[in-house]
Every structure is written in structure tokens, then in C-alpha cells.
Design a protein around this motif. Structure first.
Motif, PDB file in Angstrom:
ATOM      1  N   ALA A 138     -44.957 -41.396  32.273  1.00  0.00           N
ATOM      2  CA  ALA A 138     -44.067 -41.805  33.365  1.00  0.00           C
ATOM      3  C   ALA A 138     -44.471 -43.129  33.985  1.00  0.00           C
ATOM      4  N   ALA A 139     -45.713 -43.534  33.812  1.00  0.00           N
ATOM      5  CA  ALA A 139     -46.217 -44.726  34.505  1.00  0.00           C
ATOM      6  C   ALA A 139     -45.548 -45.994  33.990  1.00  0.00           C
ATOM      7  N   LEU A 140     -45.485 -47.003  34.868  1.00  0.00           N
ATOM      8  CA  LEU A 140     -44.911 -48.293  34.486  1.00  0.00           C
ATOM      9  C   LEU A 140     -45.969 -49.244  33.951  1.00  0.00           C
ATOM     10  N   ASP A 141     -47.203 -48.787  33.872  1.00  0.00           N
ATOM     11  CA  ASP A 141     -48.257 -49.605  33.265  1.00  0.00           C
ATOM     12  C   ASP A 141     -49.198 -48.671  32.515  1.00  0.00           C
ATOM     13  N   GLY A 142     -50.170 -49.220  31.849  1.00  0.00           N
ATOM     14  CA  GLY A 142     -51.117 -48.407  31.099  1.00  0.00           C
ATOM     15  C   GLY A 142     -52.469 -48.362  31.778  1.00  0.00           C
ATOM     16  N   SER A 143     -52.458 -48.294  33.108  1.00  0.00           N
ATOM     17  CA  SER A 143     -53.707 -48.351  33.856  1.00  0.00           C
ATOM     18  C   SER A 143     -54.307 -46.965  34.002  1.00  0.00           C
ATOM     19  N   GLY A 144     -55.569 -46.833  33.621  1.00  0.00           N
ATOM     20  CA  GLY A 144     -56.269 -45.578  33.836  1.00  0.00           C
ATOM     21  C   GLY A 144     -56.444 -45.265  35.300  1.00  0.00           C
ATOM     22  N   ALA A 184     -43.566 -50.538  41.673  1.00  0.00           N
ATOM     23  CA  ALA A 184     -43.858 -49.228  41.099  1.00  0.00           C
ATOM     24  C   ALA A 184     -43.519 -48.123  42.091  1.00  0.00           C
ATOM     25  N   ARG A 185     -43.910 -48.316  43.352  1.00  0.00           N
ATOM     26  CA  ARG A 185     -43.658 -47.269  44.350  1.00  0.00           C
ATOM     27  C   ARG A 185     -42.166 -46.985  44.493  1.00  0.00           C
ATOM     28  N   VAL A 186     -41.351 -48.032  44.602  1.00  0.00           N
ATOM     29  CA  VAL A 186     -39.914 -47.840  44.795  1.00  0.00           C
ATOM     30  C   VAL A 186     -39.281 -47.198  43.569  1.00  0.00           C
ATOM     31  N   TRP A 187     -39.644 -47.688  42.354  1.00  0.00           N
ATOM     32  CA  TRP A 187     -39.040 -47.133  41.145  1.00  0.00           C
ATOM     33  C   TRP A 187     -39.415 -45.661  40.959  1.00  0.00           C
ATOM     34  N   LEU A 230     -46.916 -40.471  41.199  1.00  0.00           N
ATOM     35  CA  LEU A 230     -47.197 -41.891  40.979  1.00  0.00           C
ATOM     36  C   LEU A 230     -46.719 -42.735  42.151  1.00  0.00           C
ATOM     37  N   ALA A 231     -45.620 -42.338  42.764  1.00  0.00           N
ATOM     38  CA  ALA A 231     -45.141 -43.073  43.942  1.00  0.00           C
ATOM     39  C   ALA A 231     -46.112 -42.908  45.104  1.00  0.00           C
ATOM     40  N   ASP A 232     -46.580 -41.688  45.295  1.00  0.00           N
ATOM     41  CA  ASP A 232     -47.464 -41.420  46.436  1.00  0.00           C
ATOM     42  C   ASP A 232     -48.814 -42.100  46.298  1.00  0.00           C
ATOM     43  N   GLU A 278     -33.928 -50.265  49.368  1.00  0.00           N
ATOM     44  CA  GLU A 278     -35.158 -50.809  48.784  1.00  0.00           C
ATOM     45  C   GLU A 278     -34.942 -51.193  47.316  1.00  0.00           C
ATOM     46  N   LEU A 279     -34.189 -50.376  46.595  1.00  0.00           N
ATOM     47  CA  LEU A 279     -33.897 -50.713  45.207  1.00  0.00           C
ATOM     48  C   LEU A 279     -33.058 -51.980  45.103  1.00  0.00           C
ATOM     49  N   ALA A 280     -32.130 -52.155  46.031  1.00  0.00           N
ATOM     50  CA  ALA A 280     -31.337 -53.388  46.034  1.00  0.00           C
ATOM     51  C   ALA A 280     -32.242 -54.596  46.251  1.00  0.00           C
ATOM     52  N   ALA A 281     -33.255 -54.436  47.096  1.00  0.00           N
ATOM     53  CA  ALA A 281     -34.206 -55.533  47.304  1.00  0.00           C
ATOM     54  C   ALA A 281     -35.025 -55.793  46.038  1.00  0.00           C
TER      55      ALA A 281
END
Length: 906
Positions: A263-269, A341-344, A330-332, A360-363
Motif C-alpha cells: 500500500a505504501a507510496l515508497d519503498g521505505s522500511g 502521502a498522508r493525504v493520499w 500509513l496515513a497516521d 486537501e486532495l484538490a490542493a
């Protein structure tokens, strides 16, 4: 294993890149077949290359420029070597500089090209992109644009993807097949006993990853052949079945970690660990278990699935509730400052309306748009629309998603999203905006009649500036379709809604009124309105800098009286459009300037160059309506140079586009071009047949709607076929409908009469009258064309000395324009007079291409290679490559010779 043929071909590609022959190759095959292994092998064989890598990640496909950032970051120190406008746009897109800089998405692509070209000056460059199907659209578009426009650069681009929906334009294709049975068995010999390798290969086929995964899942006794293979050995969806056991045997914490990673938007551990900790799971133990099982691989903080199929399996196994929970975690736990990442993640975790989140998504969409991330912006707006409980607000957000999808070049998505808006409860203004976007999409890439219907619907809903733009677009479409009544009605409508206090609305209304008047037979009033519109477009600073007005300026000048005086205006606006990367505008404009150069100025070198660039850009952008006229002119130019196969190919493409655009019924210009090409190859019967059909269809109007515009070519064909009486009647009719003709038309009328005149003395007088009219409105092609016909008549009447004067002048003029077929025709007539040798310009054995001509003209004007490259969105090496070809073909050694070959004004 088993890839000797593929590697040999790739080795040849690398050798070519080392020698300055750039390549773009797509490796295509099913999941697990070995594409990634081939890319790794290529990197290992690329001795002396600088290697850049990027990989598409499914979860990052909506992040603008994600892959491009990964690919180009090692080259950031070279950004100073990129032309300033391109560098600023690229820096804005990648987050290396401020976002508020001018430039469209194509300027980012041009900057990518320039940066890659700069890197390739010190060492050959190898660009490897894996999982192209998941690369974000902006990154993929920029990279492919760059790769297609390189010539002479030491660059090889290899991209791997799963089986795609269609070919990648301009790329070679290497299909990566399953291994042969022999290679499959050889692959397994280090893992299992030979008999087991045979049985596995027979049952699983030749997908390497499936073979290796299945072999690894066997017990030691099964691998040795001491025990039989299990009955449930996967078959059918081989790879999925082979990977499933790895996931099923993981502990719960590791499965949770994998779902978060998917689900993550990056591959960060760190990202995954923070979310796991929120659930009470030990992150280290969970990730260690996944790594020990071979499901993930770690490189420092980076964590990635061993194979993309594993991510798809993890995601498919999860319930919708589990997926939402992962996004919520992931948002929290998103890192401070990572608002994207938080908004998505919040947006993907939310099921009910959330007005604040929609805002926020529009921004987020606005920030993505600032970085030329139109696909990401469109996706954010679409999700925002789903999260608002206000139907009208949702319509407005979706309208923005439609617009951004269209600007980003994703016409299929734009059409699909537009359907949602039009079926919903959107306001009239929103519906008008969406209908206008669809009208533009259809006009550029689809059906012109469909565009007319959409724009008419939009016109009934729009207000203010939107209404002015919609009605102007509608008038242009009606012009394409030859709908004079429609143009007049549109002119009345725009006059009724225009706010005279707004310079843009005032200019557009005057332009539409002028165009309608010209087509309705009132050229004086039409030119006055057009001039007023053009003056307003130049006087107002906002309008001077508006690229969308450039096609209107050029089209309007074609009907105005002072075309030469306006050339500096067009040239300035063209430079400005190039500077901001407005390639969509350039397609339409270059198609028009090509015809203008040829018909109004006789600049056939410039026409050839502009038409070639228009066709090239149209092909890369998927444009239809504007590409057809440019293709026709390319066919004309190739035919006049004796390149009949090339001309036929361009005509075939033009016919297909005209049919696709829905304008076949009004394409007189296409028939005239086909007839001219037939004349060039000496096929008078085909010339006559094509033009006779136009006489039957619409009375034989010309390309610009002029009465009996087919007459000059048809009279020449009929007289050549011995049908002199018919030709004489047509010439007389042409003279009757051309009352008070302009000098250019008067010259053609007199020539038609001369061709059908029975008496040699009377014919000579008419030819002399034609040449006198030509002198008042010089046409670089038609003037020597008349001289050629006149010289041939003089020769046949026995006046050889006088014939030689006209034929020599014609031959020299045609040769000066590089129109070798016509120059040769004049030379043949000259030899028939008995003149065997004379001082003249030698005819080139190898004509220049359109791109060579374009670059040669700019070099002759004094532009440096770097300036030419920046203006044409090419690399300096590409310019150097084509200039070298020009020098070779013309026997030149310096730009001094170029200046003589291409003097100012063509």
C-alpha cells in the motif's frame, strides 16, 4: 540461460550506441519470463557506459515524475548544460527548483532529452527502465520523447514491460519468450536432479521464475528425484501458483508488513516499520521473516518485493477492509512534511463523504499540476470528487480531472471522466467546460464532425470567456468542414455574447466575424475584421503571450492582405511557443506555415522543413486533423524531388487521417495534392481522373475554396492527353469565374489559355502575359513551371534559341529549390533543343530530408547547433549529425556554403 540470440542483438545495439547510433528498445514478455534478468545482463555487458536505472512501481504510478526523478538524479550536476527554459521546467517538475516557472509538459521532456544528451558527451549512456507498465505517465512520456528524438548521440534506452496494449511509437520491440525445453532444463540442473528438471520443464513450461520458485519449494528428496513430485505442482497460472506458498507460510506479522509495503507510496522500511509499530507488531521480526522467506529484498532502508507479482498477490489476497486499514495506518504514521502521502492514504482509507479531505486532495492536484504532473493531478481530482457529498462540487472537480487528463495527453481517460460529469448534476458552466475539452480532443485526435457537435452543445451553456473560446473553436471546426452557413451563424452568436470590455473576447469575436465574411464572399469586410482582431491580439500584453492564439493569428493572416508584413509577428510567437514547449500548438501552426511558405512565398525549403516537423510532432502527440495537411505537403515536396515512393507513403497516411477525422468529403486539397504527385511522375491519366472527380463533387473548387481551382492542373493534364477541346472549355470557364483576379490567379488563367491556344504566336503572347502577371506576385514554383511549359511550346514550334532561355531559367529555379524532378524535366527539354552543355547548378544526386532541410535553413541563418537543438527539441549531436549529412549531400565544407544554398527568404 537460453538468451544467446537476444543478448547478441542487444550487444549490436550497444555497439551502435557507442558509435553514435542511439537506440530505443522495448523488451516485452509475461511476468517472470526473465526481462529483469536480461536488463541486469545488459548492464553487465555495457563496458564503458554510464548506466542509469529506474523501475516502475505499481503503487507509485500516480506520483508525478517519480521514475524520472530516480533516473535523472545522478545527472543533476549537469543541469547547467541544459538550455535555460528547459532546465527551469525540468527542475520544477523534479522538485529541484521553484514550481512557478513557465513551460508546458513537453518542455520537461525536452529538458530530459538535453540532460541525457549532455551526459552522453563524456561517455556512452545506457538507460534501463524496468516495469515500464507501472512508470508514471509523465516520466514515461518524457523519456520516450527524448529517446525518439536522438540521432548521433551515444545513448541506448532499454525498457522492459509486460505485454502491452500496443507498440511503443518509435521503439524497436524484442519479445522475450519462454525458455525452450532444453534451456529450461539447463536452468534447473544446479537445483534439481536432471530427471526432475525434465519433469518440471514438461509440466511448467519455460517461465524461469516459475521454474525456480517451484524447484525451491520442493523437499530435498523431491529435488533429488528420490520422491515423486507433488500432485498439486502449479500449472496454468504458473507464476502465481509458484509464489503463493511463500506468502501462505509467513507469520501474521510478516503478512501485515507485506500488506503495508504493497500500500505504501515508497519503498521505505522506516515507513512500513512505523505503521507496524502502531499495530503492536515487532517491525524487525516481521520484515526479517519476509526477507528470510525471500519475499522481499532489503538494501539499507529500501524494501522491495522480490518480484512485482508478489505485490499483486499480496494486494489481491487482502479484503477491502484490510486495504483501507493499511492505508489508514500509513496515513497516521506518515513522516512530518510528507503531506502528499498522508493525504493520499487518508483518501484511500475513507469510504464516506469528507469535504475537508476533498479540499486537501484538490490542493495536492494543484501541486502536481505545478510540477507538470497532469496524470497525478487528474487522479487526485477524481478521488476528491468521490469524497464530496456535494454533487455540483463533484462535477467541478471531475471537470478539472477531465481537463488535466486531456492536457496530459490521456484522451481515453478524459473521455471516460467526461461521461461521469455529463451524466451527473454539474452546473451549466462545468458541463460547458467539459464539452469544450472533449471538442478539442476530438478536433485534435478524433472526428471533426464529432467535435462540431460537442462544441455546439457547449456553446449553448457557456458564458464569458469560455463562450468566446467555445464559439471560436466551433468556427475553426466549421471552417475545416467547409460549413459556410455554420460559420456565419457562429459569427452572429459570438457577436451577441461578447463583452467588449474584455480584449480577448473582443479579439475572438472579430476573428470569427472576419473568417465568416471571407468564406461568405465578402473579403474586404472579412479582412478588416481580421486585421482588427490581429491588432488587438498584438496590442494587449496578455494576448501577445497566449500560445493558444497563435493558430488563429496564422490562419487569419492567410486571408489578410499584408501577409509579408506580419511575418515577424508569426516568427516571434513561434519562438515564444517553442520556449514554453507548446508542442500541441506547433503542430497546427507548422502545418499552416508550411503551406503559407510554399503558396505565398514560394519558400519550398522552409515548407518542406515545417511540414516535416509538424508530421513528426503530430505522430508523437497522436494528432489527426492537423497532421493530414502537413502530410499532403510532404507528399507534394517529395514528389517534386522525384521521391515518388515517399510521396505515396505520405499520401496513404494523409488519406487515412482524413477519413478518420471525418473530413474526406471536403478534402479538395488532398485530391489536388494527389493529382500533382501523379503529374510529377508523368501519370497524366491519374491526374485527370482525380480532378474530374472534384469537378463532379463540388464544381472543382480549389484548396482554399477558390472557383475552379482545379483548372491549372487539369488543363495541363488534358492537353497532355490530347483532350484539347475539353481543356479549352475549362480554361475559358476558369477565366470567366476569375473576374478581377489577383496577379497570381491572372498568371494561371493566362497559362491555361496558352496551353489550349492552337496558334503558336498567340500562345506565346499568352505565355508572356502569364509571366508578366507572375512578376507582380512571384511564385517560386509556378513561375518556372510556366517557363517550362512555355519553353516546351517554343521548342515544338521550332524557336529553339528562345526556348533555351526559358528552359534554362526554369531549370535553374527548380534546382535552386532542390526540386530535382522538375529541374530534371527542364533539363530534358533543354537537351531536346540541341543544347548539350551549359553552366548551371548541378542537380543533387541525393535530396535532403525534411529534417535536414529544417536544420540547414536555421544553420544558414546563423544559429548555433545548441540554439537549433533547443528550438527544435533535439540534441546538439542530432543537429551535428544532420548537418554532416547536408554537407556530404551538397559537397559543402562550412556554413558559408549553407548560406549560399539557403539564402534569406528561401
Amino acid at each position: 540461460m537460453g538468451r544467446a540470440a537476444e543478448l547478441a542483438g542487444i550487444d549490436r545495439l550497444l555497439d551502435g550506441a557507442r558509435a553514435g547510433r542511439p537506440a530505443l528498445l522495448v523488451l516485452e514478455g509475461e511476468a517472470g519470463v526473465g526481462k529483469t534478468a536480461l536488463l541486469r545482463a545488459v548492464a553487465g555487458r555495457a563496458t564503458g557506459f554510464l548506466v542509469l536505472r529506474a523501475r516502475g512501481i505499481e503503487s507509485e504510478a500516480a506520483l508525478p515524475q517519480a521514475a524520472l526523478l530516480e533516473l535523472l538524479t545522478p545527472l543533476r550536476p549537469l543541469l547547467a548544460e541544459v538550455p535555460p527554459g528547459q532546465a527551469a521546467a525540468l527542475a520544477a517538475a523534479l522538485g529541484w527548483g521553484p514550481a512557478d516557472v513557465p513551460g508546458e509538459r513537453h518542455l520537461v521532456a525536452a529538458g530530459t532529452l538535453s540532460l541525457l544528451a549532455a551526459a552522453a558527451t563524456t561517455a556512452p549512456l545506457l538507460v534501463l527502465v524496468d516495469d515500464l507498465q507501472w512508470v508514471d505517465p509523465e516520466s514515461a512520456g518524457a523519456l520516450l520523447f527524448a529517446a525518439r528524438r536522438m540521432h548521433g548521440d551515444r545513448v541506448a534506452v532499454l525498457a522492459a514491460r509486460r505485454h502491452g496494449p500496443g507498440p511503443v511509437a518509435g521503439a524497436g520491440l524484442l519479445r522475450v519468450p519462454a525458455l525452450t525445453p532444453e534451456a529450461a532444463r539447463a536452468l534447473l540442473t544446479r537445483t534439481v536432479a536432471p530427471p526432475v528438471a525434465h519433469r518440471l520443464a514438461d509440466r511448467l513450461g519455460g517461465v524461469p521464475l516459475a521454474l525456480l520458485e517451484s524447484a525451491a519449494a520442493l523437499t530435498p528428496a523431491q529435488r533429488a528425484g528420490a520422491e515423486p513430485l507433488p500432485a498439486e505442482l502449479p500449472a496454468g497460472p504458473v507464476l502465481t501458483g509458484a509464489l503463493e506458498p511463500d506468502l501462505a507460510e509467513l507469520p501474521a506479522g510478516a503478512r501485515e508488513a507485506l500488506l503495508l509495503l504493497a500500500a505504501a507510496l515508497d519503498g521505505s522500511g522506516v515507513t512500513v516499520a512505523a505503521a507496524l509499530a502502531r499495530t503492536g507488531t515487532d517491525p524487525a521480526a516481521a520484515l526479517d521473516a519476509a526477507e528470510q522467506r525471500g519475499v522481499v529484498v532489503r538494501d539499507g532502508d529500501a524494501v522491495a518485493f522480490r518480484h512485482p507479482v508478489l505485490r499483486s498477490l499480496v494486494w489481491a489476497r487482502a479484503t477491502p477492509a484490510d486495504r483501507r486499514r493499511a492505508h489508514r495506518l500509513l496515513a497516521d504514521t506518515a513522516r512530518t512534511g510528507d503531506d502528499l502521502a498522508r493525504v493520499w492514504h487518508r483518501a484511500l482509507a475513507t469510504t464516506g463523504p469528507d469535504e475537508a479531505l476533498a479540499g486537501e486532495l484538490a490542493a495536492v492536484a494543484g501541486r502536481a499540476r505545478d510540477r507538470r504532473g497532469y496524470a497525478a493531478s487528474s487522479a487526485a481530482l477524481e478521488r476528491a470528487a468521490a469524497l464530496t457529498g456535494d454533487a455540483r462540487r463533484a462535477g467541478g472537480l471531475l471537470a478539472g480531472a477531465v481537463r488535466d487528463a486531456a492536457v496530459g495527453g490521456d484522451t481515453a481517460r478524459a473521455r471516460a471522466l467526461a461521461g461521469g460529469v455529463l451524466r451527473g448534476a454539474a452546473t451549466d458552466a462545468v458541463r460547458a467546460e467539459v464539452l469544450q475539452v472533449l471538442g478539442r480532443v476530438e478536433q485534435d485526435c478524433g472526428s471533426v464532425p464529432a467535435a462540431r457537435d460537442l462544441l455546439r452543445s457547449a456553446a449553448g451553456l457557456a458564458e464569458g470567456r469560455t463562450a468566446a473560446w467555445v464559439l471560436t473553436d466551433l468556427a475553426v471546426v466549421e471552417h475545416r468542414l467547409g460549413d459556410v452557413t455554420g460559420m456565419q451563424d457562429t459569427a452572429r452568436r459570438i457577436a451577441g455574447v461578447t463583452d467588449d470590455g474584455d480584449a480577448l473576447q473582443r479579439a475572438l469575436a472579430a476573428w470569427v466575424a472576419g473568417m465568416a465574411a471571407v468564406h461568405a464572399g465578402d473579403p474586404e469586410r472579412g479582412r478588416a475584421c481580421l486585421q482588427r482582431a490581429l491588432d488587438t491580439m498584438e496590442a494587449e500584453p496578455e494576448l501577445r503571450a497566449e500560445p493558444r492564439l497563435l493558430p488563429l493569428v496564422v490562419l487569419g493572416l492567410g486571408w489578410s492582405a499584408d501577409v509579408p508584413g506580419a511575418v515577424p509577428v508569426v516568427e516571434r510567437r513561434l519562438r515564444e511557443a517553442r520556449a514554453v514547449g507548446a508542442l500541441g500548438v506547433l503542430v497546427a501552426v507548422l502545418a499552416m506555415t508550411a503551406h503559407g511558405r510554399a503558396q505565398l512565398f514560394g519558400d519550398h525549403a522552409g515548407a518542406f522543413a515545417d511540414a516535416g516537423e509538424a508530421v513528426e510532432l503530430a505522430g508523437q502527440l497522436g494528432y489527426v486533423a492537423d497532421a493530414a495537411p502537413a502530410l499532403e505537403l510532404l507528399a507534394w515536396e517529395h514528389a517534386a524531388r522525384g521521391q515518388h515512393a515517399e510521396a505515396a507513403g505520405h499520401l496513404d497516411r494523409a488519406r487515412a487521417l482524413v477519413r478518420r477525422a471525418g473530413t474526406a468529403g471536403v478534402a479538395a486539397h488532398l485530391a489536388l495534392t494527389e493529382a500533382f504527385c501523379a503529374l510529377c511522375r508523368g501519370d497524366l491519366a491519374t491526374t485527370a481522373r482525380l480532378l474530374e472527380a472534384r469537378l463532379a463533387a463540388d464544381g472543382g473548387v480549389g484548396a482554399l475554396g477558390e472557383p475552379l481551382g482545379v483548372a491549372p492542373l487539369l488543363v495541363e493534364a488534358w492537353t497532355g492527353l490530347g483532350r484539347v477541346a475539353e481543356a479549352a472549355r475549362l480554361a475559358a470557364g476558369y477565366e470567366r469565374v476569375s473576374a478581377s483576379p489577383l496577379p497570381a490567379t491572372a498568371a494561371l488563367v493566362a497559362r491555361c489559355r496558352a496551353l489550349t491556344c492552337p496558334g503558336d504566336d498567340a500562345a506565346a503572347g499568352l505565355f508572356e502575359r502569364s509571366l508578366a502577371a507572375h512578376a507582380l506576385a512571384p511564385d517560386a514554383f509556378e513561375t518556372p513551371h510556366t517557363r517550362l511549359l512555355y519553353g516546351a511550346r517554343l521548342r515544338r514550334s521550332g524557336r529553339r534559341t528562345r526556348a533555351r532561355e526559358e528552359l534554362a531559367a526554369a531549370a535553374d529555379a527548380f534546382a535552386a529549390m532542390d526540386l530535382t524532378a522538375w529541374a530534371q524535366r527542364a533539363e530534358d527539354e533543354l537537351r531536346a533543343t540541341g543544347r548539350t552543355a551549359r553552366p548551371r547548378r548541378p542537380l543533387p544526386e541525393e535530396p535532403l530530408t525534411a529534417q535536414e532541410t529544417r536544420i540547414a535553413v536555421l544553420a544558414a541563418q546563423g544559429h548555433s547547433n545548441a540554439e537549433i537543438a533547443a528550438g527544435l527539441f533535439l540534441s546538439p549531436k542530432t543537429v551535428e549529425h544532420h548537418l554532416s549529412s547536408v554537407y556530404r549531400k551538397r559537397g559543402l565544407r562550412s556554413r558559408v556554403g549553407l548560406a549560399r544554398l539557403f539564402p534569406p527568404g528561401g
